[in-house]
Design an enzyme around this catalytic site. Structure first.
Site, PDB file in Angstrom:
ATOM      1  N   ARG A 178       0.570  14.260  13.785  1.00 19.71           N
ATOM      2  CA  ARG A 178       0.997  14.111  12.398  1.00 19.71           C
ATOM      3  C   ARG A 178       1.072  15.425  11.613  1.00 19.71           C
ATOM      4  O   ARG A 178       0.301  15.661  10.674  1.00 19.71           O
ATOM      5  CB  ARG A 178       0.120  13.073  11.695  1.00 19.71           C
ATOM      6  CG  ARG A 178       0.120  11.771  12.456  1.00 19.71           C
ATOM      7  CD  ARG A 178      -0.461  10.638  11.711  1.00 19.71           C
ATOM      8  NE  ARG A 178       0.395  10.154  10.641  1.00 19.71           N
ATOM      9  CZ  ARG A 178       0.093   9.118   9.883  1.00 19.71           C
ATOM     10  NH1 ARG A 178      -1.024   8.476  10.077  1.00 19.71           N
ATOM     11  NH2 ARG A 178       0.912   8.716   8.933  1.00 19.71           N
ATOM     12  N   PRO A 179       2.014  16.285  11.976  1.00 16.03           N
ATOM     13  CA  PRO A 179       2.193  17.546  11.234  1.00 16.03           C
ATOM     14  C   PRO A 179       2.761  17.309   9.835  1.00 16.03           C
ATOM     15  O   PRO A 179       3.225  16.204   9.526  1.00 16.03           O
ATOM     16  CB  PRO A 179       3.218  18.297  12.090  1.00 16.03           C
ATOM     17  CG  PRO A 179       3.962  17.235  12.830  1.00 16.03           C
ATOM     18  CD  PRO A 179       3.008  16.098  13.044  1.00 16.03           C
ATOM     19  N   ILE A 180       2.719  18.352   8.981  1.00 12.16           N
ATOM     20  CA  ILE A 180       3.326  18.216   7.643  1.00 12.16           C
ATOM     21  C   ILE A 180       4.348  19.334   7.404  1.00 12.16           C
ATOM     22  O   ILE A 180       4.619  19.710   6.262  1.00 12.16           O
ATOM     23  CB  ILE A 180       2.272  18.180   6.508  1.00 12.16           C
ATOM     24  CG1 ILE A 180       1.352  19.410   6.548  1.00 12.16           C
ATOM     25  CG2 ILE A 180       1.463  16.906   6.542  1.00 12.16           C
ATOM     26  CD1 ILE A 180       0.579  19.585   5.245  1.00 12.16           C
ATOM     27  N   CYS A 200      -4.791  12.371  13.712  1.00  7.40           N
ATOM     28  CA  CYS A 200      -5.535  11.127  13.530  1.00  7.40           C
ATOM     29  C   CYS A 200      -5.322  10.265  14.759  1.00  7.40           C
ATOM     30  O   CYS A 200      -4.687  10.702  15.721  1.00  7.40           O
ATOM     31  CB  CYS A 200      -5.101  10.406  12.261  1.00  7.40           C
ATOM     32  SG  CYS A 200      -3.463   9.734  12.386  1.00  7.40           S
ATOM     33  N   LYS A 231       0.837  -1.210   0.000  1.00  4.36           N
ATOM     34  CA  LYS A 231       0.000   0.000   0.000  1.00  4.36           C
ATOM     35  C   LYS A 231       0.867   1.254   0.000  1.00  4.36           C
ATOM     36  O   LYS A 231       0.641   2.182  -0.775  1.00  4.36           O
ATOM     37  CB  LYS A 231      -0.892  -0.012   1.249  1.00  4.36           C
ATOM     38  CG  LYS A 231      -1.566   1.319   1.540  1.00  4.36           C
ATOM     39  CD  LYS A 231      -2.448   1.268   2.764  1.00  4.36           C
ATOM     40  CE  LYS A 231      -1.781   1.595   4.065  1.00  4.36           C
ATOM     41  NZ  LYS A 231      -1.491   3.027   4.286  1.00  4.36           N
TER      42      LYS A 231
HETATM   43  C1  UD1 Z   1       4.331   6.778   6.534  1.00  2.00           C
HETATM   44  C2  UD1 Z   1       3.455   5.588   6.297  1.00  2.00           C
HETATM   45  C3  UD1 Z   1       2.865   5.072   7.613  1.00  2.00           C
HETATM   46  C4  UD1 Z   1       3.986   4.808   8.623  1.00  2.00           C
HETATM   47  C5  UD1 Z   1       4.905   6.007   8.745  1.00  2.00           C
HETATM   48  C6  UD1 Z   1       6.133   5.721   9.581  1.00  2.00           C
HETATM   49  C7  UD1 Z   1       2.641   5.992   4.067  1.00  2.00           C
HETATM   50  C8  UD1 Z   1       1.496   6.322   3.196  1.00  2.00           C
HETATM   51  N1  UD1 Z   1       2.399   5.966   5.374  1.00  2.00           N
HETATM   52  O1  UD1 Z   1       3.510   7.811   7.087  1.00  2.00           O
HETATM   53  O2  UD1 Z   1       2.149   3.870   7.342  1.00  2.00           O
HETATM   54  O3  UD1 Z   1       3.414   4.544   9.881  1.00  2.00           O
HETATM   55  O4  UD1 Z   1       5.374   6.428   7.443  1.00  2.00           O
HETATM   56  O5  UD1 Z   1       6.841   4.650   9.055  1.00  2.00           O
HETATM   57  O6  UD1 Z   1       3.726   5.710   3.599  1.00  2.00           O
HETATM   58  N2  UD1 Z   1       6.669  14.253  11.142  1.00  2.00           N
HETATM   59  C9  UD1 Z   1       6.863  15.582  11.489  1.00  2.00           C
HETATM   60  N3  UD1 Z   1       6.679  16.528  10.501  1.00  2.00           N
HETATM   61  C10 UD1 Z   1       6.338  16.199   9.202  1.00  2.00           C
HETATM   62  C11 UD1 Z   1       6.171  14.833   8.888  1.00  2.00           C
HETATM   63  C12 UD1 Z   1       6.342  13.869   9.878  1.00  2.00           C
HETATM   64  O7  UD1 Z   1       7.167  15.905  12.612  1.00  2.00           O
HETATM   65  O8  UD1 Z   1       6.191  17.092   8.370  1.00  2.00           O
HETATM   66  C13 UD1 Z   1       6.838  13.217  12.184  1.00  2.00           C
HETATM   67  C14 UD1 Z   1       5.598  12.369  12.387  1.00  2.00           C
HETATM   68  O9  UD1 Z   1       4.683  12.978  13.273  1.00  2.00           O
HETATM   69  C15 UD1 Z   1       6.199  11.099  12.940  1.00  2.00           C
HETATM   70  C16 UD1 Z   1       7.510  10.969  12.175  1.00  2.00           C
HETATM   71  O10 UD1 Z   1       7.797  12.278  11.700  1.00  2.00           O
HETATM   72  O11 UD1 Z   1       6.473  11.240  14.313  1.00  2.00           O
HETATM   73  C17 UD1 Z   1       7.504  10.013  11.008  1.00  2.00           C
HETATM   74  O12 UD1 Z   1       6.322  10.211  10.248  1.00  2.00           O
HETATM   75  P1  UD1 Z   1       6.300  10.007   8.664  1.00  2.00           P
HETATM   76  O13 UD1 Z   1       7.438   9.147   8.235  1.00  2.00           O
HETATM   77  O14 UD1 Z   1       6.159  11.338   8.010  1.00  2.00           O
HETATM   78  O15 UD1 Z   1       4.937   9.227   8.458  1.00  2.00           O
HETATM   79  P2  UD1 Z   1       4.048   9.308   7.170  1.00  2.00           P
HETATM   80  O16 UD1 Z   1       4.920   9.571   6.002  1.00  2.00           O
HETATM   81  O17 UD1 Z   1       2.862  10.168   7.405  1.00  2.00           O
END
Ligand code: UD1
Length: 421
Positions: free
Chosen positions: A122-124, A117, A22
């Protein structure tokens, strides 16, 4: 709504075909926005999240359909729309993967902020920071992130966050950088196999990406990408979930298509628990026939133990012979399954990002509530070995990420059925 009714106690034995990943399919489907001509993807799993992204891509002018063999064909037909609206993004966080491609190809990306969620905030911010480093201008508009640019230019970008690398932020910046002017270097890039698959797909389309699978990605921008045919890698989280199913039930499963190189950390921990993992011609054979040993697990970005298997590993360790400990270092709040497993007789105690697990002799069936995708998988696993019947409510969570899990489990001996409420 539907629920699963599972009667525990059956030993699982047989062959399980592993579906496509996925988390590789979603960014690669989003990457089709960048591409001129047709993309053909093989091994895309038939999941709620995939169908959801097809709807979003449809709104963004990308036509997608499956052929008789199941292969997915994607082609951009209209480039006018650049707005991924709240109604769709709020249903699936991975929708954020359209941001980089829209910005690079259409010079504008308006994507609703996904919000928190069940597994945390989950910030971006890292996505936005990386895309701005390539030259995008950013503002907030009515809860949407609006990014615009006249021209993207290659840059040196550090993408490490408070919890290490980010998978989808790496995907977004990588995708945007393929069409930027000049060279981009991403430091602290995610090394997950799904990022490697995305880079391989993009390279087959004409991109020039090197270093995939390492924390440093180098991207030489090109002026255009052309459609290609690509096969999605197997789903390592599905593999891990079925490995745990075999271990819990003292069973023996052949996981066809499983790729050993993607799951070294999982194999390492499960072998410590006493599970036997052997390579087979078409995948892996996993078996277990003795008491489970307690272990310590810490989730980490790849190649560490994946957070997406934390809940399932906890279900396994509930039945280990002694005390185990799991520490969550990727999503420190990802523990909604703890209370539900305790309702089934587990002895779990949460202290911050760590859960202490006191092994018990048996779990007992109960009505339990799925809260997110992987937590629901953990409840299904626990139910397979629990005494009596378990009803796992809200199975729509599990349908987001596991292709026909009840059919695959029933085919190897589980007593599980899907029931309409
Ligand atoms: C992806 C996966 C998800 C998996 C996760 C971690 C997909 C579609 N989803 O989610 O299944 O659980 O990787 O392996 O591939 N963070 C920040 N700022 C940001 C982005 C992330 O602080 O802008 C933090 C998140 O809150 C988290 C960490 O970084 O603590 C890792 O998250 P991330 O790797 O970004 O997860 P996703 O890409 O959303």
């Amino acid at each position: 709504m539907q629920h699963f009714e599972i009667v525990g106690g059956n030993r699982l034995k047989g062959v399980v075909p592993i579906s496509g990943a996925k988390n590789a399919s979603l960014p690669i489907m989003a990457a089709s926005i960048l591409v001129d001509g047709e993309t053909i993807l093989h091994n895309v799993p038939d999941l709620a999240d995939v169908r959801h992204l097809q709807v979003l891509l449809g709104r963004l002018g990308v036509k997608s359909q499956r052929d008789d063999s199941g292969a997915m064909h994607l082609r951009v037909e209209d480039e006018m729309n650049t707005h991924a609206e709240y109604e769709l993004v709020s249903k699936m966080r991975a929708s954020v993967c359209v941001m980089g491609p829209l910005l690079a190809k259409r010079k504008r990306a308006q994507v609703s902020m996904p919000g928190g969620c069940a597994i945390g905030d989950r910030p971006i911010d890292m996505h936005i920071q990386g895309l701005c480093a390539l030259g995008a201008e950013f503002e907030f508009v009515n809860g949407d992130v609006l990014l615009r640019n006249k021209k993207l230019t290659g840059a040196d970008i550090f993408l490490g966050g408070p919890f290490g690398s980010s998978v989808t932020a790496t995907a977004n910046v990588l995708m945007a950088a393929t069409l930027a002017d000049g060279r981009t270097i991403i430091e602290s890039a995610a090394c997950e196999p799904e990022i490697v698959d995305l880079a391989n797909y993009l390279n087959a389309c004409g991109a020039r990406i090197a270093g995939q699978g390492t924390p440093q990605l180098t991207i030489e921008g090109v002026s255009s990408l052309t459609g290609t045919e690509h096969r999605i890698i197997p789903d390592r989280i599905e593999v891990g979930t079925f490995m745990i199913a075999a271990a819990l039930t003292n069973g023996e499963l052949e996981l066809q298509g499983a790729q050993f190189e993607h799951i070294r950390a999982i194999v390492d921990r499960l072998r410590q628990v006493g599970v036997i993992v052997e390579r087979a011609e078409k995948g892996l054979i996993v078996s277990s026939s003795r008491r489970l040993e307690p272990v310590q697990i810490t989730t980490q970005p790849y190649p560490g133990f994946p957070t997406d298997l934390q809940a399932q590993a906890m279900a396994l360790l509930c039945l280990a012979d002694g005390n185990s400990m799991i520490t969550e270092k990727v999503f420190p709040d990802r523990f909604l399954h703890v209370g539900e497993l305790n309702r089934m007789g587990a002895h779990l105690r949460k202290a911050g990002p760590t859960v202490m697990i006191e092994g018990v002799k048996r779990l007992v069936g109960a009505p339990v509530m799925a809260s997110d995708l992987r937590a629901s998988a953990a409840l299904v696993l626990a139910a397979l070995i629990a005494k009596g019947t378990t009803q796992v409510q809200r199975v729509y969570h599990i349908d987001r990420g596991y292709e026909t899990i009840e059919r695959k489990l029933a085919a190897v001996g589980a007593n599980i059925r899907r029931v309409q409420d």
